[in-house]
Design an enzyme around this catalytic site. Structure first.
Site, short mmCIF file in Angstrom:
data_model
loop_
_atom_site.label_atom_id
_atom_site.label_comp_id
_atom_site.label_asym_id
_atom_site.label_seq_id
_atom_site.Cartn_x
_atom_site.Cartn_y
_atom_site.Cartn_z
N SER A 139 0.85 -1.19 0.00
CA SER A 139 0.00 0.00 0.00
C SER A 139 0.88 1.23 0.00
O SER A 139 2.03 1.19 0.46
CB SER A 139 -0.88 0.00 1.25
OG SER A 139 -1.54 1.25 1.40
N TYR A 152 -1.83 -0.36 10.39
CA TYR A 152 -1.88 -0.74 8.98
C TYR A 152 -0.64 -0.22 8.24
O TYR A 152 0.00 -0.97 7.49
CB TYR A 152 -3.15 -0.19 8.34
CG TYR A 152 -3.32 -0.52 6.88
CD1 TYR A 152 -3.70 -1.79 6.48
CD2 TYR A 152 -3.11 0.45 5.89
CE1 TYR A 152 -3.87 -2.10 5.13
CE2 TYR A 152 -3.28 0.15 4.55
CZ TYR A 152 -3.66 -1.12 4.18
OH TYR A 152 -3.82 -1.42 2.85
#
Length: 254
Positions: A139, A152
């Site tokens: 990501s 995250y």
């Protein structure tokens, strides 16, 4: 016919990758926890031209070592080899560090990092034999910090570093290891992470200003990049973290 394992294939980027790989002539071994969703993905693969016998389903949580081992064993029994591993399974947890329980940290790292490494270890001997490839779905949150999703971001930074280290280790074996780093992509991951429908709609609207291209991305756009990194068109690329982020990673306040 090349063989790809795709994790997290019941939705989102994993689903999109499974569909594209099947469409482009791969035998695809798909896995996830949602049996109904996986069956629907298999049917979509067939509708796109894949033969039923070239789509194989393993149901279960790959964080469980027995499930991961079964996935690799059954894929080999079905197709005889593994050319590429697409590590797409992932979760997100929202919340500021001050009151986000460490149990949530454990959950995120167990799925996004530990299970990814575990499956990679199990599959590697066979990928080496095939001189194949690995593509990890990371990501833009790996290199870029964002408030409210620290765990995250940390997990994706770990995936990025794992990708680069493994690429160096595997290069002498002729195995290439890369990752894609998407920006905001229209999937259900944020809603599963706790966003309401209204919050998610507002989140997507905000993408018009947080992404240089003025919009969130689509699953198919990421899947095409994964296909590129998995196949021969990227034969001189390894250890790369390919941004599919609409310019999100270069945006700064001014």
């Amino acid at each position: 016919m090349p063989v790809a394992i795709v994790t997290g294939a019941s939705s989102g980027i994993g689903e999109g990758s499974a569909l594209l790989f099947a469409e482009r002539g791969y035998s695809v071994s798909i896995t996830g926890r949602n049996e109904t969703a996986l069956a629907a993905v298999k049917q979509q693969c067939i509708e796109r031209g894949a033969k039923e016998e070239n789509i194989f389903i393993t149901i279960g949580d790959i964080a469980d070592k027995e499930v991961a081992e079964k996935l690799v064993k059954d894929t080999l029994a079905k197709f005889g080899k593994i050319d590429t591993l697409i590590n797409s399974a992932g979760i997100i947890v929202n919340g500021p560090v001050i009151d986000c329980p460490l149990e949530k940290f454990d959950d995120v790292f167990n799925v996004n990092v530990r299970s990814l490494i575990q499956l990679t270890q199990i599959a590697l001997p066979h990928i080496i034999q095939a001189k194949g490839t690995i593509v990890n779905v990371s990501s833009i949150a790996g290199p870029c910090p964002f408030p409210g999703v620290a765990y995250y971001c940390m997990s994706k930074a770990a995936v990025d570093q794992f990708t680069k280290c493994l690429a160096l280790e595997m290069a002498p074996h002729g195995v290439r290891v890369n990752a894609v780093c998407p920006g905001v992509i229209v999937t259900d991951i944020h809603k599963r992470g706790g966003m309401s429908e209204q919050q998610y709609a507002e989140f997507l609207e905000k993408c018009k200003s947080t992404h240089a291209l003025g919009r969130p991305g689509e699953v198919a756009e990421v899947a095409k990049a994964i296909l590129f990194l998995a196949g021969p068109d990227s034969s001189f690329t390894t250890g790369d973290l390919l941004k599919i982020d609409g310019g999100r990673g270069i945006m700064h306040p001014r």
